[in-house]
Design an enzyme around this catalytic site. Structure first.
Site, PDB file in Angstrom:
ATOM      1  N   HIS A 125      -9.395   8.170   2.747  1.00 29.83           N
ATOM      2  CA  HIS A 125      -9.693   6.836   3.203  1.00 29.83           C
ATOM      3  C   HIS A 125     -11.046   6.186   2.944  1.00 29.83           C
ATOM      4  O   HIS A 125     -11.100   4.949   3.519  1.00 29.83           O
ATOM      5  CB  HIS A 125      -9.025   6.912   4.403  1.00 29.83           C
ATOM      6  CG  HIS A 125      -7.538   6.833   4.539  1.00 29.83           C
ATOM      7  ND1 HIS A 125      -6.731   8.142   4.714  1.00 29.83           N
ATOM      8  CD2 HIS A 125      -6.249   6.064   4.334  1.00 29.83           C
ATOM      9  CE1 HIS A 125      -5.700   8.311   4.535  1.00 29.83           C
ATOM     10  NE2 HIS A 125      -5.207   6.872   4.255  1.00 29.83           N
ATOM     11  N   ASP A 128      -9.740  14.269   6.668  1.00 28.38           N
ATOM     12  CA  ASP A 128      -8.772  13.441   5.797  1.00 28.38           C
ATOM     13  C   ASP A 128      -9.060  13.815   4.225  1.00 28.38           C
ATOM     14  O   ASP A 128      -9.422  13.142   3.338  1.00 28.38           O
ATOM     15  CB  ASP A 128      -9.498  11.806   6.076  1.00 28.38           C
ATOM     16  CG  ASP A 128      -8.512  10.792   5.659  1.00 28.38           C
ATOM     17  OD1 ASP A 128      -7.435  11.398   5.262  1.00 28.38           O
ATOM     18  OD2 ASP A 128      -9.056   9.713   5.421  1.00 28.38           O
ATOM     19  N   ASN A 135     -10.200 -14.819   0.422  1.00 24.30           N
ATOM     20  CA  ASN A 135     -10.758 -13.638   1.185  1.00 24.30           C
ATOM     21  C   ASN A 135      -9.907 -12.613   1.999  1.00 24.30           C
ATOM     22  O   ASN A 135     -10.096 -11.516   1.633  1.00 24.30           O
ATOM     23  CB  ASN A 135     -11.723 -14.113   2.258  1.00 24.30           C
ATOM     24  CG  ASN A 135     -12.657 -13.022   2.865  1.00 24.30           C
ATOM     25  OD1 ASN A 135     -13.148 -12.354   2.253  1.00 24.30           O
ATOM     26  ND2 ASN A 135     -12.488 -12.682   4.026  1.00 24.30           N
ATOM     27  N   HIS A 191       0.835  -1.207  -0.189  1.00 26.04           N
ATOM     28  CA  HIS A 191       0.086  -0.046  -0.059  1.00 26.04           C
ATOM     29  C   HIS A 191       0.924   1.252  -0.103  1.00 26.04           C
ATOM     30  O   HIS A 191       0.698   2.210  -0.642  1.00 26.04           O
ATOM     31  CB  HIS A 191      -1.008   0.062   1.155  1.00 26.04           C
ATOM     32  CG  HIS A 191      -1.796   1.436   1.163  1.00 26.04           C
ATOM     33  ND1 HIS A 191      -3.064   1.242   1.239  1.00 26.04           N
ATOM     34  CD2 HIS A 191      -1.385   2.303   1.709  1.00 26.04           C
ATOM     35  CE1 HIS A 191      -3.553   2.528   1.089  1.00 26.04           C
ATOM     36  NE2 HIS A 191      -2.756   3.201   1.841  1.00 26.04           N
ATOM     37  N   GLU A 192       2.001   1.338   0.951  1.00 25.67           N
ATOM     38  CA  GLU A 192       2.863   2.498   1.061  1.00 25.67           C
ATOM     39  C   GLU A 192       3.625   2.739  -0.260  1.00 25.67           C
ATOM     40  O   GLU A 192       3.777   3.710  -0.794  1.00 25.67           O
ATOM     41  CB  GLU A 192       3.251   2.453   2.175  1.00 25.67           C
ATOM     42  CG  GLU A 192       2.866   2.190   3.623  1.00 25.67           C
ATOM     43  CD  GLU A 192       1.715   3.131   3.686  1.00 25.67           C
ATOM     44  OE1 GLU A 192       1.588   4.286   3.086  1.00 25.67           O
ATOM     45  OE2 GLU A 192       0.790   2.829   4.439  1.00 25.67           O
ATOM     46  N   TYR A 213      -4.249  14.367  -3.456  1.00 32.78           N
ATOM     47  CA  TYR A 213      -4.404  13.732  -2.106  1.00 32.78           C
ATOM     48  C   TYR A 213      -5.624  14.315  -1.423  1.00 32.78           C
ATOM     49  O   TYR A 213      -5.674  14.835  -0.279  1.00 32.78           O
ATOM     50  CB  TYR A 213      -3.181  13.489  -1.316  1.00 32.78           C
ATOM     51  CG  TYR A 213      -3.385  12.530  -0.500  1.00 32.78           C
ATOM     52  CD1 TYR A 213      -3.297  11.113  -0.910  1.00 32.78           C
ATOM     53  CD2 TYR A 213      -3.561  12.616   0.908  1.00 32.78           C
ATOM     54  CE1 TYR A 213      -3.431  10.207   0.146  1.00 32.78           C
ATOM     55  CE2 TYR A 213      -3.631  11.390   2.150  1.00 32.78           C
ATOM     56  CZ  TYR A 213      -3.663  10.314   1.424  1.00 32.78           C
ATOM     57  OH  TYR A 213      -3.786   9.074   2.193  1.00 32.78           O
ATOM     58  N   HIS A 240       1.738   4.330  -3.047  1.00 26.16           N
ATOM     59  CA  HIS A 240       1.656   5.741  -2.817  1.00 26.16           C
ATOM     60  C   HIS A 240       2.945   6.515  -3.853  1.00 26.16           C
ATOM     61  O   HIS A 240       2.827   7.514  -4.658  1.00 26.16           O
ATOM     62  CB  HIS A 240       1.489   6.434  -1.511  1.00 26.16           C
ATOM     63  CG  HIS A 240       0.300   6.439  -0.844  1.00 26.16           C
ATOM     64  ND1 HIS A 240      -0.938   6.521  -1.409  1.00 26.16           N
ATOM     65  CD2 HIS A 240       0.033   5.736   0.486  1.00 26.16           C
ATOM     66  CE1 HIS A 240      -1.994   6.465  -0.373  1.00 26.16           C
ATOM     67  NE2 HIS A 240      -1.367   5.886   0.376  1.00 26.16           N
ATOM     68  N   GLU A 292      -5.776   6.682  -2.776  1.00 24.80           N
ATOM     69  CA  GLU A 292      -5.881   5.548  -1.422  1.00 24.80           C
ATOM     70  C   GLU A 292      -6.226   4.051  -2.265  1.00 24.80           C
ATOM     71  O   GLU A 292      -5.657   3.208  -1.808  1.00 24.80           O
ATOM     72  CB  GLU A 292      -6.862   5.779  -0.494  1.00 24.80           C
ATOM     73  CG  GLU A 292      -6.365   6.844   0.524  1.00 24.80           C
ATOM     74  CD  GLU A 292      -4.950   5.928   1.280  1.00 24.80           C
ATOM     75  OE1 GLU A 292      -5.214   4.881   1.496  1.00 24.80           O
ATOM     76  OE2 GLU A 292      -4.095   6.602   1.351  1.00 24.80           O
TER      77      GLU A 292
HETATM   78  N1  ASN Z   1      -1.063   4.830   6.158  1.00 26.60           N
HETATM   79  C1  ASN Z   1      -1.709   5.874   5.507  1.00 26.60           C
HETATM   80  C2  ASN Z   1      -1.864   5.825   4.209  1.00 26.60           C
HETATM   81  O1  ASN Z   1      -0.857   5.352   3.494  1.00 26.60           O
HETATM   82  C3  ASN Z   1      -0.831   7.217   6.115  1.00 26.60           C
HETATM   83  C4  ASN Z   1      -1.635   8.240   5.480  1.00 26.60           C
HETATM   84  O2  ASN Z   1      -2.742   8.596   5.877  1.00 26.60           O
HETATM   85  N2  ASN Z   1      -1.001   9.030   4.481  1.00 26.60           N
HETATM   86  O3  ASN Z   1      -2.779   6.066   3.738  1.00 26.60           O
HETATM   87 ZN    ZN Z   2      -2.593   5.399   1.906  1.00 23.20          ZN
END
Ligand code: ASN
Ligand code: ZN
Length: 339
Positions: free
Chosen positions: A232, A227, A175, A126-127, A141, A130, A150
């Site tokens: 998210h 957010d 799953n 996931h990271e 974002y 980004h 996201e």
């Molecule tokens: N773990 C979160 C994400 O990667 C950190 C953030 O809020 N950017 O979305």
């Molecule tokens: Zn993220």
């Protein structure tokens, strides 16, 4: 000392290398040090140091997935070193229940009594997702583009998890692959669910239940407190679209005007291609969900054709999440008439 045989987490075989460092419960990157292991079995549980091996492995598997699937050489497609920092802590005595990409490197908090250190494979991917988004579509974002930033990260989390579990993208993902961060506690406590986003309070349908209004289709001023207008949260729509496209699903959505759908999945080999090329070649900073629909259809018309099962599945998976109409077929493309 320099003459004893010890091991550190520095990989030279992938791109310009993958490296994993110890922040020792600080946020002082300049003072980070190597993790050291005597026998290269990363099982020293003191200070949860064995999880450094997980972060390193997560970076390796993510690299391998993008290289072997799309011939992408690291997040910038230029072999950039992938650096991970474990035991990140900004506030003394308070460990972070999160991980993040800061534009340059990855950092992992130690979690809490109920959430383990955040180095699970899907979180690592996931990271890194980004990072890839930064070097491709550059989705802003906030608002719908932020939700898709996201969602793309969750999609790569699922793809890399399935790839790392099975060695390929073939077959039906289990799953757990569709749950994000389930390995940190229990499946019930996963952060997000791609096959059932509403079980986590997220929307599975554009403008449907749990949708956060954004500045694109409504009014919302993005701030860190909201957010950035629910990035998210509204990611659930892209996540659910990708799940439906991959695995297939039948149901009725919760759009303002509910619609039923019946989509035959095309599998993860194809679904991941479609979204990757859309991200790399079509999406731009302020793209909306409708732009993403059109981007994936543009990819599909190149890879397949506009009457293919893939094109139909992509269209109808978008319609399932209330983005654009269902596929309409024509009886004939060309009609011949006598004079
Ligand atoms: N773990 C979160 C994400 O990667 C950190 C953030 O809020 N950017 O979305
Ligand atoms: Zn993220």
């Amino acid at each position: 000392d320099y003459f004893s045989s010890q091991f550190r987490l520095r990989e030279t075989g992938r791109g310009n290398g993958i490296q994993t460092f110890d922040l020792n419960n600080t946020s002082n990157y300049g003072a980070a040090v190597d993790f050291i292991d005597a026998d290269n079995y990363w099982n020293n549980t003191a200070n949860m140091d064995h999880y450094a091996g997980d972060a390193h492995w997560g970076a390796e598997k993510t690299y391998d997935f993008f290289k072997n699937t799309f011939n992408r050489n690291s997040f910038d497609d230029n072999g950039s070193q992938i650096k991970s920092y474990v035991h990140y802590r900004k506030v003394v005595n308070t460990s972070l229940v999160n991980a993040f990409w800061n534009g340059t490197v990855m950092s992992y908090g130690d979690g809490s009594t109920t959430t383990s250190i955040l180095t699970s494979i899907d979180v690592c991917a996931h990271e890194t997702g980004h990072a890839i988004c930064q070097y491709t579509a550059g989705l802003a974002y906030q608002n719908q583009s932020g939700a898709m930033n996201e969602g793309l990260s969750d999609i790569w989390g699922a793809c890399v998890e399935h790839y790392a579990r099975t060695g390929s993208l073939a077959g039906t993902p289990i799953n757990a692959v569709w749950q994000i961060a389930e390995d940190l506690s229990t499946s019930a406590n996963a952060f997000r669910s791609m096959n059932n986003p509403r079980t986590k309070g997220n929307p599975d349908t554009y403008l449907g239940t749990n949708w956060t209004a954004t500045g694109d289709e409504s009014t919302c001023a993005p701030t860190s407190t909201n957010d950035y207008c629910g990035v998210h949260n509204n990611s659930g729509v892209l996540n659910h679209w990708f799940y439906i496209l991959t695995a297939g699903k039948t149901g009725t959505n919760n759009a303002p005007t509910p619609a039923s759908y019946n989509v035959t999945g095309i599998g993860m080999e194809k679904s991941s291609q479609v979204i990757y090329y859309a991200e790399r070649d079509y999406l731009t900073a302020n793209a909306t969900y409708l732009d993403a629909r059109n981007a994936t259809l543009a990819v599909a018309s190149n890879l397949y054709c506009t009457t293919s099962p893939e094109y139909i599945a992509i269209t109808n998976a978008w319609a399932a999440v209330n983005v654009g109409p269902q596929f309409v077929s024509y009886n004939s493309d060309v009609s011949l008439k006598s004079l």
